[in-house]
Design a protein around this motif. Structure first.
Motif, PDB file in Angstrom:
ATOM      1  N   GLN A 147       5.687  32.315   1.709  1.00 37.88           N
ATOM      2  CA  GLN A 147       6.645  32.022   0.283  1.00 37.88           C
ATOM      3  C   GLN A 147       7.853  31.779   0.961  1.00 37.88           C
ATOM      4  OE1 GLN A 147       6.187  35.515  -2.163  1.00 37.88           O
ATOM      5  NE2 GLN A 147       4.219  34.682  -2.928  1.00 37.88           N
ATOM      6  N   GLN A 148       8.579  32.439   1.733  1.00 37.07           N
ATOM      7  CA  GLN A 148       9.691  32.276   2.341  1.00 37.07           C
ATOM      8  C   GLN A 148       9.952  31.247   3.252  1.00 37.07           C
ATOM      9  OE1 GLN A 148      12.189  34.441   0.922  1.00 37.07           O
ATOM     10  NE2 GLN A 148      13.595  32.976   2.121  1.00 37.07           N
ATOM     11  N   LEU A 149       8.853  30.823   4.076  1.00 30.47           N
ATOM     12  CA  LEU A 149       8.890  29.753   4.735  1.00 30.47           C
ATOM     13  C   LEU A 149       9.036  28.591   4.007  1.00 30.47           C
ATOM     14  CD1 LEU A 149       9.327  28.097   7.522  1.00 30.47           C
ATOM     15  CD2 LEU A 149       6.818  28.494   7.731  1.00 30.47           C
ATOM     16  N   ASP A 150       8.088  28.424   3.067  1.00 29.90           N
ATOM     17  CA  ASP A 150       8.044  27.228   2.123  1.00 29.90           C
ATOM     18  C   ASP A 150       9.319  27.065   1.421  1.00 29.90           C
ATOM     19  OD1 ASP A 150       6.101  25.232   0.976  1.00 29.90           O
ATOM     20  OD2 ASP A 150       6.740  26.318  -0.884  1.00 29.90           O
ATOM     21  N   ARG A 151       9.987  28.182   0.850  1.00 25.36           N
ATOM     22  CA  ARG A 151      11.321  28.017   0.275  1.00 25.36           C
ATOM     23  C   ARG A 151      12.362  27.474   1.213  1.00 25.36           C
ATOM     24  NH1 ARG A 151      11.725  33.489  -1.241  1.00 25.36           N
ATOM     25  NH2 ARG A 151      10.169  33.152  -2.847  1.00 25.36           N
ATOM     26  N   GLU A 152      12.352  28.063   2.505  1.00 25.55           N
ATOM     27  CA  GLU A 152      13.388  27.595   3.288  1.00 25.55           C
ATOM     28  C   GLU A 152      13.120  25.858   3.693  1.00 25.55           C
ATOM     29  OE1 GLU A 152      16.867  27.782   4.815  1.00 25.55           O
ATOM     30  OE2 GLU A 152      15.779  29.695   3.930  1.00 25.55           O
ATOM     31  N   MET A 153      11.956  25.697   3.701  1.00 23.08           N
ATOM     32  CA  MET A 153      11.689  24.244   4.210  1.00 23.08           C
ATOM     33  C   MET A 153      12.164  23.315   2.914  1.00 23.08           C
ATOM     34  SD  MET A 153      10.739  24.192   7.200  1.00 23.08           S
ATOM     35  CE  MET A 153       9.925  22.716   7.642  1.00 23.08           C
ATOM     36  N   ASN A 154      11.835  23.699   1.677  1.00 22.48           N
ATOM     37  CA  ASN A 154      12.264  22.984   0.472  1.00 22.48           C
ATOM     38  C   ASN A 154      13.499  22.733   0.440  1.00 22.48           C
ATOM     39  OD1 ASN A 154       9.963  21.926  -0.976  1.00 22.48           O
ATOM     40  ND2 ASN A 154       9.278  24.291  -1.197  1.00 22.48           N
ATOM     41  N   ARG A 155      14.240  24.112   0.595  1.00 21.70           N
ATOM     42  CA  ARG A 155      15.894  23.842   0.535  1.00 21.70           C
ATOM     43  C   ARG A 155      16.554  23.002   1.598  1.00 21.70           C
ATOM     44  NH1 ARG A 155      20.298  25.835   2.975  1.00 21.70           N
ATOM     45  NH2 ARG A 155      19.286  26.787   4.900  1.00 21.70           N
ATOM     46  N   LEU A 156      16.101  23.114   2.686  1.00 22.32           N
ATOM     47  CA  LEU A 156      16.413  22.231   3.926  1.00 22.32           C
ATOM     48  C   LEU A 156      16.093  20.797   3.455  1.00 22.32           C
ATOM     49  CD1 LEU A 156      15.815  24.362   7.137  1.00 22.32           C
ATOM     50  CD2 LEU A 156      18.069  23.950   6.152  1.00 22.32           C
ATOM     51  N   SER A 157      14.950  20.591   3.276  1.00 23.81           N
ATOM     52  CA  SER A 157      14.415  18.958   2.694  1.00 23.81           C
ATOM     53  C   SER A 157      15.031  18.485   1.677  1.00 23.81           C
ATOM     54  CB  SER A 157      12.938  19.091   2.732  1.00 23.81           C
ATOM     55  OG  SER A 157      12.586  19.574   1.330  1.00 23.81           O
ATOM     56  N   ARG A 158      15.813  19.223   0.891  1.00 25.61           N
ATOM     57  CA  ARG A 158      16.479  18.716  -0.253  1.00 25.61           C
ATOM     58  C   ARG A 158      18.074  18.655   0.083  1.00 25.61           C
ATOM     59  NH1 ARG A 158      13.830  22.903  -3.276  1.00 25.61           N
ATOM     60  NH2 ARG A 158      15.750  23.866  -3.244  1.00 25.61           N
ATOM     61  N   LEU A 159      18.323  18.823   0.878  1.00 26.51           N
ATOM     62  CA  LEU A 159      20.007  18.851   1.269  1.00 26.51           C
ATOM     63  C   LEU A 159      20.338  17.314   1.417  1.00 26.51           C
ATOM     64  CD1 LEU A 159      20.379  21.754   3.842  1.00 26.51           C
ATOM     65  CD2 LEU A 159      21.346  21.587   1.365  1.00 26.51           C
ATOM     66  N   PRO A 160      21.298  16.952   0.924  1.00 29.88           N
ATOM     67  CA  PRO A 160      21.879  15.451   1.097  1.00 29.88           C
ATOM     68  C   PRO A 160      22.155  15.110   2.282  1.00 29.88           C
ATOM     69  CG  PRO A 160      23.561  16.690  -0.126  1.00 29.88           C
ATOM     70  CD  PRO A 160      22.375  17.779   0.113  1.00 29.88           C
ATOM     71  N   PRO A 161      21.901  13.914   2.840  1.00 34.44           N
ATOM     72  CA  PRO A 161      22.229  13.517   4.166  1.00 34.44           C
ATOM     73  C   PRO A 161      23.491  13.772   4.914  1.00 34.44           C
ATOM     74  CG  PRO A 161      21.067  11.710   2.989  1.00 34.44           C
ATOM     75  CD  PRO A 161      21.633  12.917   2.098  1.00 34.44           C
ATOM     76  N   ALA A 162      24.659  13.889   3.948  1.00 34.78           N
ATOM     77  CA  ALA A 162      25.763  14.098   4.519  1.00 34.78           C
ATOM     78  C   ALA A 162      25.843  15.623   5.341  1.00 34.78           C
ATOM     79  CB  ALA A 162      26.930  14.102   3.465  1.00 34.78           C
ATOM     80  N   GLN A 163      25.031  16.518   4.660  1.00 34.91           N
ATOM     81  CA  GLN A 163      24.916  17.751   5.264  1.00 34.91           C
ATOM     82  C   GLN A 163      24.073  17.872   6.364  1.00 34.91           C
ATOM     83  OE1 GLN A 163      24.416  20.831   2.426  1.00 34.91           O
ATOM     84  NE2 GLN A 163      25.967  19.901   0.985  1.00 34.91           N
ATOM     85  N   ASN A 164      23.373  16.907   6.944  1.00 37.20           N
ATOM     86  CA  ASN A 164      22.322  17.031   7.735  1.00 37.20           C
ATOM     87  C   ASN A 164      22.674  16.517   9.172  1.00 37.20           C
ATOM     88  OD1 ASN A 164      20.416  17.995   6.084  1.00 37.20           O
ATOM     89  ND2 ASN A 164      19.507  16.062   5.259  1.00 37.20           N
TER      90      ASN A 164
END
Length: 164
Positions: A147-164
């Motif tokens: 659950q936590q890994l899925d949550r973290e991956m979702n969070r990171l994949s939704r970040l706007p490109p400027a923050q990546n």
């Protein structure tokens, strides 16, 4: 942007779970250890075998996390000192039981580790420094990790490109 999951693999009980989540997110995986492990046949999953030097795997993981662009790296480890190093680099860090390490929690975890190390060092008798230890890994730990890994991956994949 490609996300990368780094596994401190020598004692990691959730490697298969990481592979499944990584496949869903099309993330790269680096399985870092002192000895070879079987890994799935996938171009996204790479085995990294380091020498047997003290903390060689930890050093490799911390250096990779430091060189990675911000918000692109998740580290899986139970090693609190490695977690601390990776958090300083801006990586997301999860323990094998799903407990996230972050800037708010890592100081207390490091302090508790130091206290427990001192207590174990001062123990006398037949138990000596072998007393205690973490509880056995459970199905609940595995579920919490997923659950936590899925949550973290979702969070990171939704970040706007400027923050990546």
């Amino acid at each position: 942007m490609t996300l990368t999951i780094l596994i401190d693999a020598d004692a990691c009980p959730v490697k298969d779970e990481v592979y499944r989540v990584a496949d869903r997110f099309k993330a790269d995986v680096r399985v870092v250890s002192n000895s070879p492990f079987r890994i799935p046949d996938s171009p996204r999953i790479k085995r990294v075998v380091v020498d047997d030097g003290f903390d060689a795997a930890d050093d490799w993981i911390a250096e990779f996390a430091e060189a990675a662009p911000p918000n692109t790296c998740v580290v899986i480890t139970a090693d609190i000192l490695l977690a601390q190093r990776c958090i300083k680099s801006g990586a997301a860090v999860l323990a094998h039981n799903g407990k996230p390490f972050d800037t708010a929690s890592i100081g207390g975890a490091v302090a508790t580790r130091a206290i427990m190390e001192d207590l174990r060092a001062g123990m006398d008798g037949p138990m000596g420094a072998n007393a205690g230890g973490p509880p056995p890994f459970s199905k609940a730990d595995r579920s919490r990790f997923l659950q936590q890994l899925d949550r973290e991956m979702n969070r990171l994949s939704r970040l706007p490109p400027a923050q990546n």
